[in-house]
Scaffold this active site. Sequence first.
Site, PDB file in Angstrom:
ATOM      1  N   HIS A 130      -7.874  -0.716  -1.431  1.00 42.95           N
ATOM      2  CA  HIS A 130      -8.308  -0.844  -2.886  1.00 42.95           C
ATOM      3  C   HIS A 130      -9.098  -2.021  -3.161  1.00 42.95           C
ATOM      4  CE1 HIS A 130      -3.403  -0.553  -2.496  1.00 42.95           C
ATOM      5  NE2 HIS A 130      -3.833   0.661  -2.184  1.00 42.95           N
TER       6      HIS A 130
ATOM      7  N   GLU B 243       2.256   5.388   2.459  1.00 42.45           N
ATOM      8  CA  GLU B 243       1.254   6.115   2.252  1.00 42.45           C
ATOM      9  C   GLU B 243       0.658   6.564   3.570  1.00 42.45           C
ATOM     10  OE1 GLU B 243      -0.889   5.675  -1.852  1.00 42.45           O
ATOM     11  OE2 GLU B 243      -1.233   3.773  -0.747  1.00 42.45           O
TER      12      GLU B 243
ATOM     13  N   HIS C 136      -6.813   3.816  -8.081  1.00 42.34           N
ATOM     14  CA  HIS C 136      -6.111   3.400  -6.910  1.00 42.34           C
ATOM     15  C   HIS C 136      -6.922   2.706  -5.827  1.00 42.34           C
ATOM     16  CE1 HIS C 136      -2.899   5.076  -3.803  1.00 42.34           C
ATOM     17  NE2 HIS C 136      -3.325   3.855  -3.571  1.00 42.34           N
TER      18      HIS C 136
ATOM     19  N   HIS D 141      -7.363   2.947   4.421  1.00 41.71           N
ATOM     20  CA  HIS D 141      -6.999   2.930   2.871  1.00 41.71           C
ATOM     21  C   HIS D 141      -7.017   1.926   2.457  1.00 41.71           C
ATOM     22  CE1 HIS D 141      -5.418   4.109  -0.782  1.00 41.71           C
ATOM     23  NE2 HIS D 141      -4.200   3.558  -0.495  1.00 41.71           N
TER      24      HIS D 141
END
Lengths: 249, 249, 249, 249
Positions: free
Chosen positions: D98, D77, D166, D96
């Site tokens: 979660h 990603e 996500h 990024h």
Amino acid sequence: MRVAQELLEELVTANRILAREGIVDSFGHVSIRHPGIPDHYLMSRARAPECIEVDDVMAFTLDGVAIDAAGRKSYAERFIHGAIYEVRPDVHAVVHHHSHGVIPFGITGTPLRPLIPLSAAMGTEVPTWDSRTRFGDTNLLVTNMAMARDLAATLGNRSVALMRGHGCVVASGSLRAVVFDSVYLNLNADLQMQAHALGEITFLSRGEIQAVLDTRGAFTYERAWERWCRRAGRPYDLRPMEGPLADLV
Amino acid sequence: MRVAQELLEELVTANRILAREGIVDSFGHVSIRHPGIPDHYLMSRARAPECIEVDDVMAFTLDGVAIDAAGRKSYAERFIHGAIYEVRPDVHAVVHHHSHGVIPFGITGTPLRPLIPLSAAMGTEVPTWDSRTRFGDTNLLVTNMAMARDLAATLGNRSVALMRGHGCVVASGSLRAVVFDSVYLNLNADLQMQAHALGEITFLSRGEIQAVLDTRGAFTYERAWERWCRRAGRPYDLRPMEGPLADLV
Amino acid sequence: MRVAQELLEELVTANRILAREGIVDSFGHVSIRHPGIPDHYLMSRARAPECIEVDDVMAFTLDGVAIDAAGRKSYAERFIHGAIYEVRPDVHAVVHHHSHGVIPFGITGTPLRPLIPLSAAMGTEVPTWDSRTRFGDTNLLVTNMAMARDLAATLGNRSVALMRGHGCVVASGSLRAVVFDSVYLNLNADLQMQAHALGEITFLSRGEIQAVLDTRGAFTYERAWERWCRRAGRPYDLRPMEGPLADLV
Amino acid sequence: MRVAQELLEELVTANRILAREGIVDSFGHVSIRHPGIPDHYLMSRARAPECIEVDDVMAFTLDGVAIDAAGRKSYAERFIHGAIYEVRPDVHAVVHHHSHGVIPFGITGTPLRPLIPLSAAMGTEVPTWDSRTRFGDTNLLVTNMAMARDLAATLGNRSVALMRGHGCVVASGSLRAVVFDSVYLNLNADLQMQAHALGEITFLSRGEIQAVLDTRGAFTYERAWERWCRRAGRPYDLRPMEGPLADLV
């Protein structure tokens, strides 16, 4: 006037305990009134409580002027402490913190009330101070004496005041008491949130709160203090309770 | 009558496990009935359970008089233990604790009920004792035999009673059982609160609870005890289960 | 037939990871199908997973008979594993656990469904097996092949089945997958409970679940495995993934 | 163009802090824009953040091509990072993740809003990007520039965008800021969930958010950074803030 090394170590220990027990993270601070100069207080330079050492402690006037900063930066919100000492001769230690249990009560208006004896110090009513009421849209930090005095007025003669969108202040007669009251304030908040989801809560009655406050002794704080010192990796020493500093810690 | 060193070490281990597993914090206590003198029990001096050493253990009469205090302070609420041993010959170990899962049930009246086999010891009904009912506004501490006997009467022939605004008592046939039952009582409470928010709960049936109690053996406690000793930094020793002390631990 | 030392070490590591990540406490177990004898499986003697060593691992027939127990006690619920291997040639590793996130779903009937890709292995439907349906009031333990086969029938060709008032089973194609699926099943359950309180949840669609399952590779498990080994204090070794045991772990 | 060793160490520290503070688990990643080549960024090879070392860091073009992979596998990603740097010259660091607090908001549509000053970076509106809207049923991973640019368009000129099913992206002007904003985004989410269950929430006003953003200085990040370094077992060094790299970290 020189402060005893034991007292400085106690203040470091209080910082480390508040960090270890999750009451403060990188922010929040604890102070004690100066044992020899009642219109001064002792507090660390601006640093995360779990990093604080004896050399970080400075004395401040009640207006928040550092006596001997020597290049050390002060907490921006130190004014909270002086404004409380100024009007509360009974108060010898203050904590400002943003513990996670407390914040939801300050932003929803749900009254925080004691449900176990260990948290009875908050009394029958915990007021919430909102910086916006008198000071409008700010960054919410209490960075001057006007805001701090307004907060101290909301606190009144109580031990705890919530701060909307921010955290709270806890004021007590000694350093060990203010740490104790901070930890159990947060626990009470956590338990109250859980109980709130289960059903209607029976809180301590006014008479029960008074009975707890009337019978609480230093030994209660000591039992917790020994354990907290161990968890925070700090030496535990009963002497301050027994020596000339007894009234101060 | 001298108590075996292994038994004293076991009691220290029980204290450390209860602290490590979050069942007690600075407060709460665990006792065992004296192996040779049934109307005496063994418990630490007043100290946080995670700090307790063998030298802290004292013997008490069922009325709560320390046999050989030698300056050691007793827990203010020790009376709870004697009042239960007095009327429950089947009980050999008692824990009084304020675990965080349990408190919300004691203050909301929501019945705590077993939802997994590991917590079946609480049985089909967990009563709640409220000090206010007979003793009015107090500091909620059980500091005399009258209060303790009233609590023991509420407990009856059960294993668990909640105490409103305070915590609970857990009474079992052995030290390892009472620690096990305390840990899983708290877990059951946590799970019940979570499940409560999801929907209607299917609890264990009366027949299932009975089936669990009929088939539970010492091996269940042992498997947990080994792990808990490791986590608490205590040596694990199967001997007490196999030797002359087997019935006591 | 002798099992490679690396595989035994892998199974110990799996136990330690499940313990460290909070999926099992003193109870719960993980097995792998025997690499050379497909109707045998490997599992520890009855011991808390975080205490397990290589010497605790035994081989069992699918009926749950230990091949060479040598005095070592077996898990009472070992039958769960054999009953699944018996009807699922695609399954090479099984975990039975009671993780705290999972239990509330099994007792409320609220469907557990995947809400992030990491937990997609549970598929579009997670069934709940209730021992009471066919076996009436028991202690809920799966202590014979009849109960275990009934549970395996509920599992069908899926990866996860909940067990009412007890926990769940997770079945996967490899040891690293079954650990991964167990950890993220529990996380999904925790997140679903929190999201449930916030509002209506958008779960993964059927097409998204399939897309995740179609594209998941061993590298995903490896990234997690390296970290979990570090946290569990176990050596990390990529070799099993690359050598002759690659299909087994 | 050679990157200073201090900057690589800083990036490793950021990874370790995000892991230690529970913002990333085995997945999630943090990057910084290359200090000398604005259309390159620096990020680790595909590895769990708490395992990352200096030798894992690679440079990438904004399209996600590794400059000198030397066999090191890239995050699938990574495109998220380049697509943001491409259209946001003000952004010098991207995370990024979660984190568990954030996920429930992305799947329920409940708006995440700042309730304390420490989380004001999210601004007055946090958008949610749903991969299904333009890309249909996928495995939800952002594995190409088309998806990443669509996500960057949803982010717009903000600091935070949620990703349905996500996690989220956080974009800031420096590495220490992006770590700070990630930690307090997650805390805000946790507190908002708890407050949501208590009653109607008073969020920061638009004027308060602006006042916080106008007055926030590097010192705030530093106080947290020192503590986080200590908790993550990494050396703390003020030099990058004071030397030629000051604008980059």
